[in-house]
Design a protein around this motif. Structure first.
Motif, PDB file in Angstrom:
ATOM      1  N   PHE B 109       0.960  -1.209   0.204  1.00 19.63           N
ATOM      2  CA  PHE B 109       0.065  -0.017   0.295  1.00 19.63           C
ATOM      3  C   PHE B 109       1.030   1.206   0.039  1.00 19.63           C
ATOM      4  CE2 PHE B 109      -2.831  -3.036   2.327  1.00 19.63           C
ATOM      5  CZ  PHE B 109      -4.019  -3.131   1.371  1.00 19.63           C
ATOM      6  N   ALA B 110       0.835   2.085  -0.969  1.00 15.62           N
ATOM      7  CA  ALA B 110       1.591   3.391  -0.949  1.00 15.62           C
ATOM      8  C   ALA B 110       0.905   4.216  -1.723  1.00 15.62           C
ATOM      9  CB  ALA B 110       2.748   3.089  -1.936  1.00 15.62           C
ATOM     10  N   MET B 111       1.482   5.810  -1.551  1.00 13.18           N
ATOM     11  CA  MET B 111       0.875   6.884  -2.188  1.00 13.18           C
ATOM     12  C   MET B 111       1.815   6.826  -3.619  1.00 13.18           C
ATOM     13  SD  MET B 111      -1.775   8.614  -1.228  1.00 13.18           S
ATOM     14  CE  MET B 111      -2.600   7.094  -0.971  1.00 13.18           C
ATOM     15  N   PRO B 112       1.003   7.704  -4.759  1.00 13.27           N
ATOM     16  CA  PRO B 112       1.658   7.827  -5.966  1.00 13.27           C
ATOM     17  C   PRO B 112       3.061   8.312  -5.947  1.00 13.27           C
ATOM     18  CG  PRO B 112      -0.449   8.710  -5.986  1.00 13.27           C
ATOM     19  CD  PRO B 112      -0.182   8.295  -4.628  1.00 13.27           C
ATOM     20  N   TRP B 113       3.534   8.994  -5.044  1.00 14.73           N
ATOM     21  CA  TRP B 113       4.959   9.495  -4.870  1.00 14.73           C
ATOM     22  C   TRP B 113       5.873   8.823  -4.205  1.00 14.73           C
ATOM     23  CZ3 TRP B 113       0.576  11.701  -2.646  1.00 14.73           C
ATOM     24  CH2 TRP B 113       0.506  11.604  -1.207  1.00 14.73           C
ATOM     25  N   SER B 114       5.409   7.949  -3.452  1.00 15.50           N
ATOM     26  CA  SER B 114       6.110   7.168  -2.135  1.00 15.50           C
ATOM     27  C   SER B 114       7.016   6.051  -3.149  1.00 15.50           C
ATOM     28  CB  SER B 114       5.604   6.726  -1.442  1.00 15.50           C
ATOM     29  OG  SER B 114       4.416   5.821  -1.633  1.00 15.50           O
ATOM     30  N   GLU B 115       7.993   5.775  -2.391  1.00 19.25           N
ATOM     31  CA  GLU B 115       9.010   4.903  -2.805  1.00 19.25           C
ATOM     32  C   GLU B 115       8.414   3.345  -2.573  1.00 19.25           C
ATOM     33  OE1 GLU B 115      12.301   4.795  -4.242  1.00 19.25           O
ATOM     34  OE2 GLU B 115      11.856   6.863  -4.353  1.00 19.25           O
ATOM     35  N   VAL B 116       8.674   2.453  -3.597  1.00 14.70           N
ATOM     36  CA  VAL B 116       8.210   1.117  -3.609  1.00 14.70           C
ATOM     37  C   VAL B 116       9.453   0.087  -3.374  1.00 14.70           C
ATOM     38  CG1 VAL B 116       6.639  -0.529  -4.437  1.00 14.70           C
ATOM     39  CG2 VAL B 116       5.813   1.635  -4.278  1.00 14.70           C
ATOM     40  N   GLU B 117       9.304  -0.564  -2.600  1.00 16.94           N
ATOM     41  CA  GLU B 117      10.417  -1.699  -2.632  1.00 16.94           C
ATOM     42  C   GLU B 117      10.686  -2.380  -3.883  1.00 16.94           C
ATOM     43  OE1 GLU B 117      10.346  -4.229   0.738  1.00 16.94           O
ATOM     44  OE2 GLU B 117      12.150  -5.442   0.029  1.00 16.94           O
ATOM     45  N   GLY B 118      11.817  -2.332  -4.289  1.00 13.36           N
ATOM     46  CA  GLY B 118      12.109  -3.329  -5.437  1.00 13.36           C
ATOM     47  C   GLY B 118      12.145  -2.421  -6.831  1.00 13.36           C
TER      48      GLY B 118
END
Lengths: 141, 119
Positions: B109-118
């Motif tokens: 779960f994240a926001m459009p600007w946030s970093e996502v692992e991988g």
């Protein structure tokens, strides 16, 4: 005070016909270049490709025993502005302005009938697939 | 005033059952057959004919969506990842190749600007 109420009222009215959206869609993780740069056409086998890259997103036949393995991932960002203007009681005119980055990148591995890697292409997956896809064929004994 | 309050939502969608790494590992190239695959994994979700060969696909997808909306602004992020396995069989239905990618559990779960692992 009345100016504030007017502003709030206008904002509420706008929310029914105007929307601004920022959307991001992620699908699967991208392959790292070092994963597929080690695969040498003519030398690597089906097992090598599967061991290095894992399960493909799609597989399709190329004919004469050849086939393709496609690996893909997406990172789409969409910035959108949508405006809808009522023109009658039952219909409304609307238009959309979207700055859409619709890219599904990936690589396609082409394998020979002898299960050897013939070539490997990188790019937009749907374009690579559209160029190469064909209907399955029936082979006589 | 209620409509001015920010709203947010979280949603998760899954398709099919998670794949078992242990069961996939039990299938051996050159030894296992299509019947073994059926016994271990059940019916495939797709079968692609490759001339006299065939390829079977098993998958499980996990999508997580997080959204935030206030008046006219909507922010939405969707992270979809899959567990996927392809099994390749020769004309005698003996396994000639198997590849698996198991990453469905890592969707976030994240926001459009946030970093996502991988990424």
């Amino acid at each position: 005070m009345s100016a504030r109420l007017t502003a709030i009222g206008a904002l509420l009215l706008c929310s029914a016909c105007v929307s601004v959206s920022w959307e991001r869609k992620l699908r699967d993780l991208p392959l790292r270049p070092e994963q597929y740069q080690q695969l040498q056409p003519g030398a690597a086998t089906l097992e090598d490709v599967l061991a290095k890259l894992g399960a493909p997103l799609d597989v399709w036949e190329l004919g004469h025993g050849r086939f393709a393995l496609a690996y893909g991932w997406e990172q789409n960002r969409e910035l959108g502005l949508s405006v809808s203007v009522p023109v009658t009681q039952r219909r409304s005119a609307n238009f959309d302005y979207d700055e859409i980055n619709l890219h599904t990148y990936g690589i396609v591995c082409f394998l020979s009938a002898e299960l050897r890697l013939e070539s490997l292409e990188e790019g937009r997956l749907h374009e690579l697939r559209a160029m190469q896809r064909r209907r399955p064929e029936y082979e006589e004994n | 005033m209620l409509s001015l309050l920010p709203s947010c939502f979280l949603a998760r969608t899954t398709t099919n059952e998670p794949l078992s790494a242990e069961r996939l590992a039990a299938l051996k190239v050159g030894q296992s057959t299509a019947q073994d695959a059926l016994t271990m994994l059940g019916a495939p979700h797709d079968v692609v004919q490759l001339g006299r060969r065939s390829a079977w696909r098993y998958d499980f997808s996990n999508s997580k969506r997080a959204g935030f909306s206030i008046v006219v602004v909507t922010l939405l992020n969707e992270d979809s990842r899959s567990d996927r396995a392809w099994l390749f069989f020769d004309e005698n239905l003996v396994l000639i190749g198997a590849g698996s990618t198991l990453q469905a559990d890592a969707s976030e779960f994240a926001m459009p600007w946030s970093e996502v692992e991988g990424r």
